[in-house]
Design an enzyme around this catalytic site. Structure first.
Site, PDB file in Angstrom:
ATOM      1  N   GLU A 149     -26.360 -17.275   4.662  1.00 63.62           N
ATOM      2  CA  GLU A 149     -26.910 -15.889   5.304  1.00 63.62           C
ATOM      3  C   GLU A 149     -27.655 -15.971   6.675  1.00 63.62           C
ATOM      4  O   GLU A 149     -28.033 -17.348   7.123  1.00 63.62           O
ATOM      5  CB  GLU A 149     -27.664 -15.408   4.394  1.00 63.62           C
ATOM      6  CG  GLU A 149     -27.221 -15.002   3.026  1.00 63.62           C
ATOM      7  CD  GLU A 149     -26.028 -14.299   3.137  1.00 63.62           C
ATOM      8  OE1 GLU A 149     -26.309 -13.224   3.520  1.00 63.62           O
ATOM      9  OE2 GLU A 149     -24.914 -14.582   2.808  1.00 63.62           O
TER      10      GLU A 149
ATOM     11  N   GLY B  27     -20.381 -21.273   8.713  1.00 66.42           N
ATOM     12  CA  GLY B  27     -20.434 -19.823   8.693  1.00 66.42           C
ATOM     13  C   GLY B  27     -20.726 -19.432   7.294  1.00 66.42           C
ATOM     14  O   GLY B  27     -20.390 -18.128   6.807  1.00 66.42           O
TER      15      GLY B  27
ATOM     16  N   LYS C 220     -26.179 -10.611  -5.824  1.00 67.06           N
ATOM     17  CA  LYS C 220     -24.707 -10.591  -6.532  1.00 67.06           C
ATOM     18  C   LYS C 220     -24.680 -10.439  -7.990  1.00 67.06           C
ATOM     19  O   LYS C 220     -23.907  -9.591  -8.695  1.00 67.06           O
ATOM     20  CB  LYS C 220     -23.829 -11.896  -6.134  1.00 67.06           C
ATOM     21  CG  LYS C 220     -23.390 -11.912  -4.605  1.00 67.06           C
ATOM     22  CD  LYS C 220     -23.263 -13.373  -4.418  1.00 67.06           C
ATOM     23  CE  LYS C 220     -23.113 -13.451  -2.860  1.00 67.06           C
ATOM     24  NZ  LYS C 220     -22.866 -14.981  -2.332  1.00 67.06           N
TER      25      LYS C 220
ATOM     26  N   ALA D   4       1.007  -1.273   0.016  1.00 67.15           N
ATOM     27  CA  ALA D   4      -0.044  -0.122  -0.104  1.00 67.15           C
ATOM     28  C   ALA D   4       0.836   1.225   0.092  1.00 67.15           C
ATOM     29  O   ALA D   4       0.319   2.429  -0.371  1.00 67.15           O
ATOM     30  CB  ALA D   4      -1.059  -0.102   1.117  1.00 67.15           C
TER      31      ALA D   4
ATOM     32  N   ILE E  84     -12.953 -14.047  -4.632  1.00 67.45           N
ATOM     33  CA  ILE E  84     -12.647 -14.137  -6.038  1.00 67.45           C
ATOM     34  C   ILE E  84     -12.745 -12.592  -6.503  1.00 67.45           C
ATOM     35  O   ILE E  84     -13.428 -12.041  -6.338  1.00 67.45           O
ATOM     36  CB  ILE E  84     -13.572 -14.893  -6.843  1.00 67.45           C
ATOM     37  CG1 ILE E  84     -14.019 -16.381  -6.402  1.00 67.45           C
ATOM     38  CG2 ILE E  84     -13.182 -15.115  -8.207  1.00 67.45           C
ATOM     39  CD1 ILE E  84     -14.728 -17.360  -7.073  1.00 67.45           C
TER      40      ILE E  84
ATOM     41  N   LYS F 261     -23.618  -7.286  -0.078  1.00 65.47           N
ATOM     42  CA  LYS F 261     -24.268  -7.201  -1.471  1.00 65.47           C
ATOM     43  C   LYS F 261     -25.848  -6.702  -1.395  1.00 65.47           C
ATOM     44  O   LYS F 261     -26.266  -6.176  -2.429  1.00 65.47           O
ATOM     45  CB  LYS F 261     -24.114  -8.705  -1.806  1.00 65.47           C
ATOM     46  CG  LYS F 261     -24.470  -9.482  -1.106  1.00 65.47           C
ATOM     47  CD  LYS F 261     -23.637 -10.500  -0.296  1.00 65.47           C
ATOM     48  CE  LYS F 261     -24.256 -11.324   0.959  1.00 65.47           C
ATOM     49  NZ  LYS F 261     -23.434 -12.508   1.260  1.00 65.47           N
TER      50      LYS F 261
HETATM   51  N1  HSE Z   1     -24.291 -16.989   2.027  1.00 66.25           N
HETATM   52  C1  HSE Z   1     -23.491 -16.929   1.054  1.00 66.25           C
HETATM   53  C2  HSE Z   1     -23.027 -18.131   0.250  1.00 66.25           C
HETATM   54  C3  HSE Z   1     -22.264 -16.074   1.653  1.00 66.25           C
HETATM   55  O1  HSE Z   1     -23.446 -19.163   0.981  1.00 66.25           O
HETATM   56  O2  HSE Z   1     -22.335 -17.723  -0.893  1.00 66.25           O
HETATM   57  C4  HSE Z   1     -21.299 -15.202   0.706  1.00 66.25           C
HETATM   58  O3  HSE Z   1     -22.039 -14.251   0.290  1.00 66.25           O
END
Ligand code: HSE
Length: 438
Positions: free
Chosen positions: A191, A188, A206, A33, A137, A106
Site C-alpha cells: 500500500e 507494486g 478486506k 459482454a 481471486i 477496499k
Molecule cells: N497491499 C495489498 C497487498 C495490495 O499486499 O495484498 C492488494 O490489496
C-alpha cells in the site's frame, strides 16, 4: 449496439493494467459482454505512458476526475485512485449522475460502503468491487453467487500479499523485515502507506467486506479486531515449526451463537493444511459452508494484471446487466438490502481460540508449577509444553506452551497473573491458534 463507454479514474499500477486488459482482450471481452467496451474518458495526474499498452486507444485523457464522472457519455466509472477522499466524493457523484461504478478501493468500501450502496440502490445503479478483496481471486462472486445456497460458518483468509511475503521470507530465508518490505513496495504490492500492510489495516478492510457478504450484516470496519505482524519474532516462527505449525497473518470471520467474530491477527495453523502452504505474495481464502463444506480460493492478491482481471470482470457483469431490471441485480452485500441483520460483532475478549504462549522465566524448580497452576485456576488447559535448553551461563529459559481453546478475556487475566510472577521476565508473547478443520 452502441459500445459501453467507460470513464477511468487513475492510471497507476491497476489503472494501467486495466487499460492493457480492456484493450488487449477487447475482442474476446466484447464476445462475452455482448457489447464493445470502450474507454472513452480517463483522468490521471501522473502516469507513465510508455508502460501502458493500449493507452492510445483511450478517446480523451485529462487530469480532472470530476470531469469524467460528470461526462454525460459515460456509462460506467472505474475508480482506481484509492484512498478515502476524493474517491468517496467521486463515487457518490458518479452514482448521483446515474452511472454504474467499479472500484478496487477496499478502504472506501469498508468504511463508506453502507452509504455508497444505499445511494446506488436509490438510484438503481450498481457498485461493483470484486478487485477490492484478494485482487484477482473471484472471492466476492463466489460468496455472493456460487455459495449462495449455503449457510457460511467461517472464513479464514490470507488477504494481504505483502504481509504473507514478509512472513514467508522470514521463515525460509531469515531475511530482515525492512528489506523484504522494500522489495514488496518495488513490486507494486504494498500500500501507499505500508503500515496498512504490516499492521493489518489493509487485511481488516478486506475482512470487513467478506464478513458482510458471508453473514448479511452491514459493513463495520470499526469493530474488526486488528493486529499486525510487526511483533512476530524469528524464534516464534521456529518454535511454531517445532510443534508442526506455521504462522500466517489471517483474516478470520466466524459466526457463533453469541455473534460474529471479525479479526485479523497472526495465527498458528497446522502446517499440513493447504492454506498454511500459501506462500510469497499469493492470497488464499478458505470458506467453510454447511452444504458444500470447505472450499479454497487461491491466486494473486495484488499486482497490475491480476487486479485488472477482477476490475474488467465487474465491467463485463455490468455490461451484461445493463438491460435488466435494477431490482433484480445481484445485491451489493449478497443479501437483499432490507434483509441485512444487526447480529452483533463480538469484542475480541469474547472470542475463543487456542493459544501459543512464549515466556522467559528463571530456570528454577517450582516456576513451571506456578505457571501451570495459574492456567489451571483460570480454566485453561495446556496442550503441549516445551522448555528450551538454557544457553551457557543463562539463568533464564524460554518456555513455549500451546493451550486448548479459551476466551481472550480469560487468557488476558491468566497472562497478567503470569507476567506478575517474580520468576517471569518481560511480557508473555501470545499468538492465537486455529485448527481450520473442515
Ligand atoms: N497491499 C495489498 C497487498 C495490495 O499486499 O495484498 C492488494 O490489496
Amino acid at each position: 449496439m452502441e459500445p459501453v463507454k467507460i470513464g477511468l479514474l487513475g492510471l497507476g499500477t491497476v489503472g494501467g493494467g486495466t487499460v492493457s486488459v480492456l484493450t488487449g482482450n477487447a475482442e474476446e471481452i466484447a464476445r462475452r459482454a455482448g457489447r464493445e467496451i470502450r474507454i472513452a474518458h480517463a483522468a490521471a495526474r501522473d502516469y507513465d505512458a510508455s508502460r501502458i499498452p493500449g493507452l492510445e486507444r483511450i478517446d480523451t485523457i485529462g487530469d480532472d476526475a470530476f470531469a469524467v464522472v460528470d461526462d454525460p457519455d459515460i456509462d460506467i466509472v472505474i475508480e482506481l485512485i484509492g484512498g478515502y477522499s476524493p474517491a468517496r466524493e467521486l463515487v457518490l457523484k458518479a452514482i448521483e449522475n446515474g452511472k454504474h461504478v467499479v472500484t478496487a478501493n477496499k478502504a472506501l468500501i469498508a468504511l463508506h460502503g453502507n452509504e455508497i450502496f444505499a445511494a446506488a440502490q436509490a438510484k438503481g445503479v450498481t457498485v461493483a468491487f470484486e478487485a477490492a478483496v484478494a485482487g484477482g481471486i473471484p472471492i466476492i462472486k463466489a460468496l455472493r453467487e456460487g455459495l449462495a445456497a449455503n449457510h457460511v460458518e467461517w472464513i479464514a483468509g490470507i488477504i494481504n500479499g505483502t504481509g504473507n511475503f514478509i512472513l514467508t521470507e522470514m521463515r525460509d530465508k531469515g531475511r530482515a523485515f525492512a528489506e523484504v518490505l522494500a522489495e514488496a513496495q518495488q513490486l507494486g504490492y504494498a500500500e501507499a502507506d505500508p503500515t496498512f500492510d504490516v499492521e493489518g489495516i489493509d487485511a481488516a478492510h478486506k475482512l470487513t467486506i467478506l464478513g458482510s457478504l458471508a453473514f448479511g450484516i452491514p459493513l463495520q470496519f470499526d469493530k474488526t479486531f486488528t493486529e499486525g505482524i510487526s511483533k512476530i519474532e524469528p524464534q516464534d516462527v521456529a518454535y511454531a515449526a517445532e510443534f508442526g505449525y506455521r504462522i500466517k497473518h489471517l483474516g478470520i470471520a466466524r459466526r457463533t451463537a453469541a455473534g460474529i467474530e471479525l479479526r485479523v491477527h497472526p495465527t498458528l495453523i497446522p502446517q499440513r493444511r493447504l492454506i498454511a502452504n500459501v506462500d510469497g505474495v499469493m492470497n488464499a481464502v478458505l470458506v467453510k459452508c454447511d452444504a458444500v463444506g470447505p472450499t479454497l480460493y487461491y491466486g494473486a492478491g495484488a499486482g497490475a494484471l491480476p487486479t485488472a482481471s477482477a476490475v474488467v470482470a465487474d465491467v463485463i457483469d455490468i455490461a451484461r446487466a445493463l438491460t435488466s431490471d435494477p431490482n433484480n441485480r445481484v445485491p451489493h452485500l449478497a443479501f437483499q438490502p432490507d434483509e441485512l441483520t444487526d447480529t452483533p460483532v463480538l469484542p475480541i475478549e469474547a472470542v475463543e481460540t487456542a493459544y501459543y504462549l512464549r515466556l522467559t522465566a528463571l530456570d528454577r524448580s517450582g516456576v513451571m508449577a506456578a505457571i501451570a497452576g495459574i492456567l489451571g485456576e483460570e480454566g485453561i488447559s495446556i496442550e503441549a509444553i516445551k522448555q528450551k535448553e538454557p544457553g551457557e551461563g543463562d539463568t533464564h529459559v524460554s518456555l513455549i506452551m500451546l493451550t486448548h481453546r479459551v476466551t481472550e478475556g480469560d487468557m488476558n487475566r491468566a497472562m497478567a497473573r503470569i507476567e506478575a510472577l517474580e520468576a517471569v521476565q518481560g511480557p508473555v508473547a501470545r499468538i492465537r491458534m486455529e485448527s481450520l478443520e473442515g
